[in-house]
Design a protein around this motif. Structure first.
Motif, PDB file in Angstrom:
ATOM      1  N   PHE A   1       0.600  -1.229   0.080  1.00 36.53           N
ATOM      2  CA  PHE A   1       0.069  -0.122  -0.151  1.00 36.53           C
ATOM      3  C   PHE A   1       1.028   1.190  -0.092  1.00 36.53           C
ATOM      4  N   THR A   2       0.595   2.047  -0.772  1.00 34.29           N
ATOM      5  CA  THR A   2       1.504   3.471  -0.658  1.00 34.29           C
ATOM      6  C   THR A   2       0.098   4.771  -1.024  1.00 34.29           C
ATOM      7  N   MET A   3       0.283   5.829  -0.439  1.00 35.18           N
ATOM      8  CA  MET A   3      -0.527   6.996  -0.785  1.00 35.18           C
ATOM      9  C   MET A   3       0.510   8.256  -1.147  1.00 35.18           C
ATOM     10  N   ALA A   4       0.082   9.156  -2.225  1.00 30.13           N
ATOM     11  CA  ALA A   4       0.899  10.198  -2.712  1.00 30.13           C
ATOM     12  C   ALA A   4      -0.079  11.000  -3.585  1.00 30.13           C
ATOM     13  N   SER A   5       0.592  11.951  -3.973  1.00 32.19           N
ATOM     14  CA  SER A   5      -0.060  12.496  -4.940  1.00 32.19           C
ATOM     15  C   SER A   5       0.002  12.349  -6.561  1.00 32.19           C
ATOM     16  N   THR A   6      -0.834  12.736  -7.420  1.00 36.94           N
ATOM     17  CA  THR A   6      -0.874  12.430  -8.780  1.00 36.94           C
ATOM     18  C   THR A   6       0.201  12.225  -9.374  1.00 36.94           C
ATOM     19  N   ALA A   7       1.439  13.255  -9.209  1.00 40.19           N
ATOM     20  CA  ALA A   7       2.566  13.124  -9.759  1.00 40.19           C
ATOM     21  C   ALA A   7       3.262  12.082  -9.432  1.00 40.19           C
ATOM     22  N   PHE A   8       3.315  11.498  -8.221  1.00 42.52           N
ATOM     23  CA  PHE A   8       3.940  10.333  -7.940  1.00 42.52           C
ATOM     24  C   PHE A   8       3.302   8.943  -8.423  1.00 42.52           C
ATOM     25  N   LEU A   9       2.102   9.096  -8.841  1.00 48.08           N
ATOM     26  CA  LEU A   9       1.264   8.008  -9.318  1.00 48.08           C
ATOM     27  C   LEU A   9       1.850   7.829 -10.745  1.00 48.08           C
ATOM     28  N   SER A  10       1.890   9.160 -11.545  1.00 49.02           N
ATOM     29  CA  SER A  10       2.410   9.249 -12.983  1.00 49.02           C
ATOM     30  C   SER A  10       3.615   8.586 -13.102  1.00 49.02           C
ATOM     31  N   ASP A  11       4.635   9.085 -12.254  1.00 46.33           N
ATOM     32  CA  ASP A  11       6.064   8.734 -12.416  1.00 46.33           C
ATOM     33  C   ASP A  11       6.310   7.377 -12.244  1.00 46.33           C
ATOM     34  N   LEU A  12       5.527   6.754 -10.999  1.00 46.93           N
ATOM     35  CA  LEU A  12       5.703   5.062 -10.799  1.00 46.93           C
ATOM     36  C   LEU A  12       5.322   4.407 -11.973  1.00 46.93           C
ATOM     37  N   ALA A  13       4.255   4.679 -12.480  1.00 44.55           N
ATOM     38  CA  ALA A  13       3.548   4.133 -13.780  1.00 44.55           C
ATOM     39  C   ALA A  13       4.448   3.987 -14.724  1.00 44.55           C
ATOM     40  N   ASN A  14       4.985   5.317 -15.271  1.00 52.51           N
ATOM     41  CA  ASN A  14       6.031   5.576 -16.124  1.00 52.51           C
ATOM     42  C   ASN A  14       7.254   4.657 -15.869  1.00 52.51           C
ATOM     43  N   ALA A  15       7.744   4.551 -14.525  1.00 56.20           N
ATOM     44  CA  ALA A  15       9.180   3.804 -14.324  1.00 56.20           C
ATOM     45  C   ALA A  15       8.581   2.280 -14.498  1.00 56.20           C
ATOM     46  N   VAL A  16       7.664   1.717 -14.159  1.00 59.04           N
ATOM     47  CA  VAL A  16       7.199   0.351 -14.348  1.00 59.04           C
ATOM     48  C   VAL A  16       7.301  -0.087 -15.905  1.00 59.04           C
ATOM     49  N   THR A  17       6.432   0.766 -16.564  1.00 59.70           N
ATOM     50  CA  THR A  17       6.341   0.696 -17.931  1.00 59.70           C
ATOM     51  C   THR A  17       8.055   0.680 -18.670  1.00 59.70           C
ATOM     52  N   GLU A  18       8.724   1.775 -18.400  1.00 55.93           N
ATOM     53  CA  GLU A  18       9.924   1.917 -18.968  1.00 55.93           C
ATOM     54  C   GLU A  18      10.983   0.877 -18.593  1.00 55.93           C
ATOM     55  N   SER A  19      10.943   0.471 -17.520  1.00 58.07           N
ATOM     56  CA  SER A  19      11.875  -0.635 -16.863  1.00 58.07           C
ATOM     57  C   SER A  19      11.373  -1.886 -17.094  1.00 58.07           C
ATOM     58  N   GLY A  20      10.159  -2.239 -17.171  1.00 56.32           N
ATOM     59  CA  GLY A  20       9.471  -3.624 -17.418  1.00 56.32           C
ATOM     60  C   GLY A  20       9.561  -4.499 -15.842  1.00 56.32           C
ATOM     61  N   THR A  21       9.857  -3.679 -14.782  1.00 56.70           N
ATOM     62  CA  THR A  21       9.751  -4.048 -13.532  1.00 56.70           C
ATOM     63  C   THR A  21       8.427  -4.273 -12.961  1.00 56.70           C
ATOM     64  N   ALA A  22       7.908  -5.330 -12.698  1.00 55.19           N
ATOM     65  CA  ALA A  22       6.758  -5.475 -12.160  1.00 55.19           C
ATOM     66  C   ALA A  22       6.641  -5.268 -10.628  1.00 55.19           C
ATOM     67  N   VAL A  23       5.389  -4.911  -9.978  1.00 56.07           N
ATOM     68  CA  VAL A  23       5.211  -4.695  -8.769  1.00 56.07           C
ATOM     69  C   VAL A  23       4.078  -5.364  -8.175  1.00 56.07           C
ATOM     70  N   PRO A  24       4.272  -6.777  -8.160  1.00 52.95           N
ATOM     71  CA  PRO A  24       2.870  -7.575  -8.057  1.00 52.95           C
ATOM     72  C   PRO A  24       2.241  -7.523  -6.491  1.00 52.95           C
ATOM     73  N   THR A  25       3.155  -6.931  -5.700  1.00 55.06           N
ATOM     74  CA  THR A  25       2.716  -6.841  -4.225  1.00 55.06           C
ATOM     75  C   THR A  25       1.797  -5.857  -3.913  1.00 55.06           C
ATOM     76  N   LEU A  26       1.885  -4.702  -4.865  1.00 54.46           N
ATOM     77  CA  LEU A  26       1.338  -3.442  -4.437  1.00 54.46           C
ATOM     78  C   LEU A  26      -0.150  -3.584  -4.873  1.00 54.46           C
ATOM     79  N   ARG A  27      -0.916  -3.558  -3.823  1.00 52.29           N
ATOM     80  CA  ARG A  27      -2.485  -3.775  -4.118  1.00 52.29           C
ATOM     81  C   ARG A  27      -3.097  -2.595  -4.205  1.00 52.29           C
TER      82      ARG A  27
END
Length: 551
Positions: free
Chosen positions: A290-316
């Motif tokens: 679980f995590t909580m943050a602003s919209t900018a953090f969500l956008s950055d994290l989604a981009n990082a996953v897409t660009e790196s191909g690193t999955a985050v399966p534990t994050l619900r």
């Protein structure tokens, strides 16, 4: 310090019948953690710059909190004194709050971005006795800045620095190094002044429209009465791992990254500087759920996953607050993270007020800011105070078990009536299902990446600029941060004004960099009402038209 938390008494009778106040403090919860799960990992703190990772079990965390608490008493801190900390997310932040709570001191978190102007006001207004700062963080040397301010702050006795532990005023030398908790009087010190659930435990400054920050006072009851239903709504338990990269000097980080994991007996993971790749590593390495943050953090994290191909399966779950979530971002983040995206809205004065539910369709997170948490009531009224029907926008009033105790030394600004209804200063509508949509702000604040920009204060400063005749700060939309600040200026005749000169001027005034305008619009005249008031809505429309033409 005498705290004028006048709203607490007003709320006490109401909450005695509603029973949302749990009547417990962070001391009770930490003691229970030590009794129930002493060897469980309680806290992991990561310094992004050098990768240093520090871990504590609940037993270790409580022992260190006791040590620092006695150390604070040795420095003259007593019940009701204010201890200010200008720290990034760190284990020292958590320990200092727990230590203050052991002895009845009040923690005053300060954002690391604050500079001389903000600090001089807040430390004086709160009569801080101790301030704890990093020696250096993100290119800023904090000790000389605070030492220069200290002569003008008669209540401030100690500037404590977190460094390598060798200086005479270091955190380790004064607080965390000596085994204060083993001294003969330690037990008595640690029990004599423990606060009750209705004593002020937190002083947190919020930007407003009055030209100066306001000191929000909270108690354990007001904070926990929000955290408990919040955690239940998110279905969080002791098995969860909570990542907090949003600043703990904001209510988001403080309530849900520091206090909530202890309440849950869960594992908190702190990240001091937002860096999405580092966050990916922490999520994977610590099993973050679980995590909580602003919209900018969500956008950055989604981009990082897409660009790196690193999955985050534990994050619900990623709970997003601070600005509306664009529909395209929800779709992109859901695809990249495979986590539920929850929309929320809240205030320093009462924590999270509304949430979308985990079972809601994703569209709810796009079209609304959620429904009120248990213990929270909301209504929308017109200019005459009459309640408006569903779907009609008006002024948003909230009555909550988690409402603050008042503004320190500013009771006349509490904006709360005899029935407990608080004027949020926001415009909103409530649909037939009870979901709220924030449609604007009657108060003049710009929210940049979850950080409120004190518009009135910045305008007042820019009026002192030698080239400025008139100035208005307005928001312009930004895909990542939600909003940025634009300075609209009418120059004095014959004067040249540009953005670098404006920001250089604000720097000389000791204003936080994040509060500086990032765009400049020069006009020959401002649009005004017949009474001469600047019509900011016309400025926003003009700015949006110009931006549309550039795309």
């Amino acid at each position: 310090m005498a705290f004028d938390a006048v709203l607490i008494e007003q709320m006490r009778a109401r909450e005695a019948t509603r029973r949302w106040w749990p009547g417990r403090t962070i001391n009770d919860e930490l003691d229970a953690c030590v009794a129930e799960c002493p060897d469980k990992i309680a806290l992991t703190a990561r310094r992004v710059e050098d990768g240093t990772t520090t871990r504590f079990t609940y037993r270790e965390l409580a022992a260190l909190a006791d040590r620092v608490a006695v150390g604070l008493v040795r420095l003259g801190v007593t019940r009701g004194d204010v201890v200010s900390i200008q720290l990034p997310n760190s284990w020292q932040f958590t320990v200092l709050y727990l230590a203050c709570s052991r002895i009845g001191a009040v923690l005053n978190p300060l954002m690391p971005i604050f500079r001389e102007r903000e600090l001089s006001f807040m430390l004086a207004h709160g009569e801080s006795k101790v301030v704890v700062v990093p020696r250096r963080f993100r290119g800023t040397d904090y000790e000389p800045m605070l030492s220069a301010l200290q002569p003008g702050l008669p209540a401030l006795r100690h500037v404590i620095v977190i460094d390598d532990g060798t200086a005479a005023n270091s955190f380790e030398t004064l607080l965390s190094g000596p085994q204060w908790e083993l001294q003969p009087d330690a037990s008595e010190i640690l029990t004599r002044h423990r606060p009750g659930p209705d004593d002020v435990t937190q002083l947190l400054y919020t930007s407003g429209t009055t030209g100066e920050p306001k000191g929000v006072m909270h108690t354990a009851n007001t904070l926990f009465s929000n955290i408990v239903p919040y955690a239940q709504a998110m279905r969080l338990s002791r098995d969860d791992v909570v990542l907090m990269a949003s600043p703990m000097a904001h209510q988001t980080g403080f309530m849900y990254g520091l206090m909530m994991p202890i309440l849950l007996r869960a594992h908190a993971v702190l990240q001091d500087v937002w860096q999405p790749q580092a966050a990916l590593g922490l999520i994977a390495g610590e099993g973050v759920t679980f995590t909580m943050a602003s919209t900018a953090f969500l956008s950055d994290l989604a981009n990082a996953v897409t660009e790196s191909g690193t999955a985050v399966p534990t994050l619900r779950t990623f709970l997003c607050a601070g600005a509306p979530i664009p529909g395209a971002l929800v779709e992109r983040a859901r695809a990249a993270l495979s986590a539920k995206i929850v929309s929320a809205w809240g205030m320093t004065e009462m924590g999270a007020v509304t949430l979308t539910r985990l079972d809601d369709a994703d569209e709810r997170s796009v079209a609304t800011d959620g429904a009120p948490l248990p213990g929270v009531e909301a209504r929308v009224v017109d200019e005459n105070g009459e309640t408006l029907p569903p779907g009609v926008a008006g002024r948003l009033f909230v009555r909550a078990c988690s409402a603050f105790g008042g503004y320190l030394k500013r009771a006349h600004l509490n904006a709360t009536d005899a029935q407990g209804w608080f004027d949020t200063g926001d415009l909103a509508s409530i649909d037939a299902q009870g979901y709220i949509r924030i449609s604007g702000r009657s108060k003049d604040v710009i929210i940049r990446g979850g950080e409120n920009i004190p518009v009135v204060e910045i305008e007042a400063l820019l009026y002192r600029h030698p080239g400025v005749s008139q100035v208005a700060i307005v928001a312009w939309p930004d895909a990542r941060l939600g909003e940025r600040a634009c300075a609209v200026i009418v120059p004095k005749p014959g004067e040249a004004v540009d953005l670098p000169s404006l920001t250089a001027f604000l720097k000389t005034q000791g204003v936080a960099t994040q509060y500086w305008p990032e765009r400049l619009l020069l006009l020959d005249a401002m649009p005004v009402t017949p009474a001469g008031k600047i019509q900011k809505f016309k400025l926003r429309d003009l700015l949006n038209e110009m931006l549309d033409q550039q795309t």
